[in-house]
Write a protein that holds these residues in place. Structure first.
Motif, PDB file in Angstrom:
ATOM      1  N   TYR A  39      64.762  43.458  20.008  1.00 20.12           N
ATOM      2  CA  TYR A  39      63.380  43.233  19.562  1.00 20.12           C
ATOM      3  C   TYR A  39      63.370  42.010  18.653  1.00 20.12           C
ATOM      4  CZ  TYR A  39      59.114  43.648  16.868  1.00 20.12           C
ATOM      5  OH  TYR A  39      57.916  43.373  16.268  1.00 20.12           O
ATOM      6  N   GLN A  40      62.346  41.179  18.783  1.00 17.70           N
ATOM      7  CA  GLN A  40      62.182  40.018  17.905  1.00 17.70           C
ATOM      8  C   GLN A  40      60.706  39.676  17.793  1.00 17.70           C
ATOM      9  OE1 GLN A  40      64.543  36.595  18.911  1.00 17.70           O
ATOM     10  NE2 GLN A  40      63.389  35.256  17.558  1.00 17.70           N
ATOM     11  N   ALA A  41      60.235  39.538  16.565  1.00 19.10           N
ATOM     12  CA  ALA A  41      58.850  39.110  16.303  1.00 19.10           C
ATOM     13  C   ALA A  41      58.703  38.790  14.828  1.00 19.10           C
ATOM     14  CB  ALA A  41      57.857  40.203  16.692  1.00 19.10           C
ATOM     15  N   GLY A  42      57.876  37.811  14.537  1.00 21.24           N
ATOM     16  CA  GLY A  42      57.528  37.487  13.160  1.00 21.24           C
ATOM     17  C   GLY A  42      58.703  37.206  12.247  1.00 21.24           C
ATOM     18  N   GLY A  43      59.766  36.624  12.766  1.00 19.52           N
ATOM     19  CA  GLY A  43      60.921  36.302  11.935  1.00 19.52           C
ATOM     20  C   GLY A  43      61.879  37.467  11.744  1.00 19.52           C
ATOM     21  N   ILE A  44      61.581  38.605  12.358  1.00 20.67           N
ATOM     22  CA  ILE A  44      62.412  39.805  12.275  1.00 20.67           C
ATOM     23  C   ILE A  44      63.126  39.982  13.602  1.00 20.67           C
ATOM     24  CG2 ILE A  44      62.333  42.342  12.104  1.00 20.67           C
ATOM     25  CD1 ILE A  44      61.755  40.925   9.463  1.00 20.67           C
ATOM     26  N   VAL A  45      64.370  40.450  13.554  1.00 25.59           N
ATOM     27  CA  VAL A  45      65.110  40.669  14.792  1.00 25.59           C
ATOM     28  C   VAL A  45      65.927  41.962  14.682  1.00 25.59           C
ATOM     29  CG1 VAL A  45      67.108  39.258  14.119  1.00 25.59           C
ATOM     30  CG2 VAL A  45      66.571  39.551  16.516  1.00 25.59           C
ATOM     31  N   LEU A  46      66.020  42.650  15.787  1.00 23.28           N
ATOM     32  CA  LEU A  46      66.840  43.841  15.917  1.00 23.28           C
ATOM     33  C   LEU A  46      67.807  43.568  17.050  1.00 23.28           C
ATOM     34  CD1 LEU A  46      67.221  46.844  14.991  1.00 23.28           C
ATOM     35  CD2 LEU A  46      65.732  47.461  16.901  1.00 23.28           C
ATOM     36  N   ALA A  50      71.596  46.081  14.382  1.00 25.27           N
ATOM     37  CA  ALA A  50      71.479  45.360  13.120  1.00 25.27           C
ATOM     38  C   ALA A  50      70.047  44.858  12.979  1.00 25.27           C
ATOM     39  CB  ALA A  50      72.453  44.191  13.061  1.00 25.27           C
ATOM     40  N   PHE A  51      69.420  45.197  11.870  1.00 25.41           N
ATOM     41  CA  PHE A  51      68.075  44.756  11.525  1.00 25.41           C
ATOM     42  C   PHE A  51      68.230  43.622  10.524  1.00 25.41           C
ATOM     43  CE2 PHE A  51      64.579  45.350   8.354  1.00 25.41           C
ATOM     44  CZ  PHE A  51      63.544  44.913   9.145  1.00 25.41           C
ATOM     45  N   THR A  52      67.667  42.463  10.847  1.00 21.75           N
ATOM     46  CA  THR A  52      67.806  41.313   9.956  1.00 21.75           C
ATOM     47  C   THR A  52      66.699  40.298  10.222  1.00 21.75           C
ATOM     48  OG1 THR A  52      69.448  39.753   9.059  1.00 21.75           O
ATOM     49  CG2 THR A  52      69.371  39.987  11.465  1.00 21.75           C
ATOM     50  N   ARG A  53      66.795  39.171   9.543  1.00 24.49           N
ATOM     51  CA  ARG A  53      65.857  38.069   9.776  1.00 24.49           C
ATOM     52  C   ARG A  53      66.470  37.105  10.785  1.00 24.49           C
ATOM     53  NH1 ARG A  53      64.626  36.014   3.798  1.00 24.49           N
ATOM     54  NH2 ARG A  53      65.415  34.208   4.868  1.00 24.49           N
ATOM     55  N   VAL A  54      65.620  36.437  11.507  1.00 25.34           N
ATOM     56  CA  VAL A  54      66.077  35.489  12.535  1.00 25.34           C
ATOM     57  C   VAL A  54      66.974  34.416  11.935  1.00 25.34           C
ATOM     58  CG1 VAL A  54      65.289  33.734  14.172  1.00 25.34           C
ATOM     59  CG2 VAL A  54      64.104  35.909  14.041  1.00 25.34           C
ATOM     60  N   ASP A  55      66.641  33.952  10.739  1.00 23.16           N
ATOM     61  CA  ASP A  55      67.431  32.875  10.130  1.00 23.16           C
ATOM     62  C   ASP A  55      68.816  33.342   9.664  1.00 23.16           C
ATOM     63  OD1 ASP A  55      66.494  34.364   7.974  1.00 23.16           O
ATOM     64  OD2 ASP A  55      66.011  32.622   6.748  1.00 23.16           O
ATOM     65  N   ARG A  56      69.120  34.622   9.773  1.00 25.93           N
ATOM     66  CA  ARG A  56      70.441  35.143   9.393  1.00 25.93           C
ATOM     67  C   ARG A  56      71.274  35.537  10.609  1.00 25.93           C
ATOM     68  NH1 ARG A  56      67.906  37.989   4.329  1.00 25.93           N
ATOM     69  NH2 ARG A  56      67.975  36.176   2.960  1.00 25.93           N
TER      70      ARG A  56
END
Length: 98
Positions: free
Chosen positions: A87-94, A65-71
């Motif tokens: 993976y996590q960086a810049g507010g993006i998370v996989l 799942a590709f999403t934003r950290v706040d979700r």
């Protein structure tokens, strides 16, 4: 001259900085070779870097799942399965749904 420098130098650097986490997430998803979905996020470049279409829906077990950290909390509540951060960086998370 300052405006030209901003448009020609500074703004492309800022845009690249914002795009970099998405690019790396797409490349990581491609490397993992698992099915992936976009969860409550619309960044078509993820599919470009992944070189595959990415449906917009909640993931099921075994998918990324590709999403934003706040979700992430919403995602966790919706899938009720363990999530493994790939993976996590810049507010993006996989994340991978176990």
């Amino acid at each position: 001259a300052v405006a030209i420098a901003a448009w020609g130098g500074v703004l492309p650097l800022l845009a690249n900085g914002q795009q970099w986490p998405v690019k790396l997430a797409g490349l990581k998803a491609k490397e993992l070779g698992l099915p992936a979905v976009a969860y409550r996020i619309h960044m078509p470049s993820f599919s470009v870097y992944r070189e595959a279409e990415t449906p917009h829906r909640a993931p099921v077990s075994g998918e990324l799942a590709f999403t934003r950290v706040d979700r992430l909390e919403d995602l966790q509540n919706e899938v009720s399965r363990p999530l493994v951060v790939e993976y996590q960086a810049g507010g993006i998370v996989l994340v991978r749904v176990d």
